[in-house]
Write an enzyme that holds these catalytic residues in place. Structure first.
Site, PDB file in Angstrom:
ATOM      1  N   LEU A   1       0.883  -1.162   0.000  1.00  0.00           N
ATOM      2  CA  LEU A   1       0.000   0.000   0.000  1.00  0.00           C
ATOM      3  C   LEU A   1       0.920   1.210   0.000  1.00  0.00           C
ATOM      4  O   LEU A   1       1.639   1.451   0.979  1.00  0.00           O
ATOM      5  CB  LEU A   1      -0.863   0.001   1.267  1.00  0.00           C
ATOM      6  N   SER A   2       0.917   1.977  -1.066  1.00  0.00           N
ATOM      7  CA  SER A   2       1.804   3.132  -1.146  1.00  0.00           C
ATOM      8  C   SER A   2       1.516   4.094  -0.003  1.00  0.00           C
ATOM      9  O   SER A   2       0.429   4.123   0.560  1.00  0.00           O
ATOM     10  CB  SER A   2       1.638   3.849  -2.490  1.00  0.00           C
ATOM     11  N   ALA A   3       2.520   4.891   0.331  1.00  0.00           N
ATOM     12  CA  ALA A   3       2.373   5.871   1.394  1.00  0.00           C
ATOM     13  C   ALA A   3       1.194   6.792   1.104  1.00  0.00           C
ATOM     14  O   ALA A   3       0.984   7.199  -0.048  1.00  0.00           O
ATOM     15  CB  ALA A   3       3.654   6.680   1.536  1.00  0.00           C
TER      16      ALA A   3
END
Length: 385
Positions: A99-101
């Site tokens: 999950l990208s930042a």
């Protein structure tokens, strides 16, 4: 819209969500030109789209963090900091999906300039959080997402259904896009490519916009020309992204530093006056990525200062070693990589030490290049073919 249940304490979950929202606000990361994003994240918080198992690096290995057994730590991995990605999959002891930042997701959505009713192609469904935010803005039936991993595709589609969102999830190689569903007003990728596939541009409408992580160091926003012969635009920000999993990325190292170093003896030692700590400047690193796309640089600090390890993934290497007696260079192989790094540093300084936002990219069916300052008159560097 229905609410997706999770097994963590509701009050604790709400508190973590509020903390992330407040920190995003405090650091100015909710974009003013896209006011829809903040309420979308509130309506579709990150934890609703995270798998029950996340992974945390303890300094030695990746440790599983399960929502059912350690819910507070699980929530911390998701909501503790705007710039913190959450690793959702480990393959061969390396992260293979995440999950990208939150700050990066928000920045890319802002770059997309998405309007209600526009048709969107997303490359890389992952957990489906990004697809959910896209659908919240664009509306039912407007978003199509493609995912190469069948397990991730199925799980992402299930989360979207649970959130009552009408998003089509297709399993397949995103590199080819989805010609049977084209054209799209917007195209967004959630993984990095070294060269933007022309098929993505071809499947976008004239005037359409693409937001794509490029080179694992930042993302670019391109607008398709009215004649559909080019797409051009500015680099948007610095972040590291997961690479394309369907093929070996152009410029990806075939060999690591240690392997190259073992097989190639060094030449004469040299002493230099330049501080290797310069190589920790992200703006300089981006220029090195542009000017020397096949060269990899790693740095580390100890009591003597910063040292650097450099290689080209094939046959050449260099080290810049900080010692109490100064900085010493060792290099081996047919290329003098330390000298090439020095020349690129000089070039960057001569341009005024630009930031990533001072660069842009242009793509045509056969060529792509990065330019500085102006797409027509500025210096340019071709991307690897």
């Amino acid at each position: 819209m229905t609410t997706v249940d999770n097994t963590t304490n509701p009050s604790t979950t709400a508190s973590w969500r509020r903390c992330l929202d407040a920190e995003m606000a405090r650091t100015g990361q909710w974009p003013e030109r896209s006011p829809w994003i903040r309420p979308a994240v509130t309506a579709l918080p990150r934890d609703l789209f995270a798998p029950g198992r996340l992974w945390d690096w303890d300094g030695h290995t990746w440790q599983a963090v399960d929502r059912d057994t350690t819910p507070e730590q699980w929530l911390e991995l998701l909501h503790s900091h705007p710039s913190r990605p959450a690793v959702t999959q480990i393959t061969d002891n390396l992260p293979s999906s995440s999950l990208s930042a939150p700050a990066v997701v928000v920045d890319m959505l802002d770059s997309l300039l998405l309007e209600p009713g526009q048709r969107v192609l997303e490359l890389g469904t992952g957990t489906a959080w990004n697809a959910a935010l896209l659908a919240h803005r664009a509306g039912p039936g407007t978003v199509t997402s493609i995912e190469v991993d069948p397990v991730l595709a199925a799980a992402g589609a299930a989360r979207l259904r649970a959130a009552d969102l009408d998003v089509r999830v297709r399993e397949g190689d995103g590199g080819s896009g989805l010609p049977d569903c084209a054209p799209f007003d917007r195209v967004i990728a959630t993984y990095a490519v070294e060269r933007i596939p022309w098929t993505w541009i071809e499947q976008a409408t004239p005037g359409g916009r693409l937001v794509v992580p490029w080179g694992r160091l930042g993302h670019v926003a391109l607008t398709v020309a009215d004649d559909h012969r080019t797409a051009t635009g500015w680099l948007q920000g610095l972040a590291q992204f997961m690479p394309d999993r369907t093929s070996t990325a152009v410029g990806a190292p075939a060999r690591g530093f240690a392997d190259i170093r073992r097989g190639t003896p060094p030449g004469p030692e040299q002493r230099i006056d330049r501080d290797p700590a310069e190589l920790e400047d992200w703006d300089l690193l981006f220029h090195l990525r542009v000017a020397l796309p096949d060269v990899r640089v790693e740095t580390a600090a100890d009591e003597d200062g910063v040292s650097a390890w450099i290689h080209d993934g094939v046959s050449s290497w260099a080290t810049l070693s900080s010692t109490p007696d100064g900085v010493f260079v060792h290099q081996g192989g047919p290329r003098r990589l330390a000298d090439e790094i020095d020349a690129a540093r000089d070039e960057w300084a001569g341009l005024g030490r630009p930031e990533v936002y001072d660069y842009g990219m242009t793509a045509t069916p056969h060529d792509q290049w990065v330019w500085f300052g102006d797409p027509d008159t500025g210096p340019r560097w071709p991307t690897p073919a």
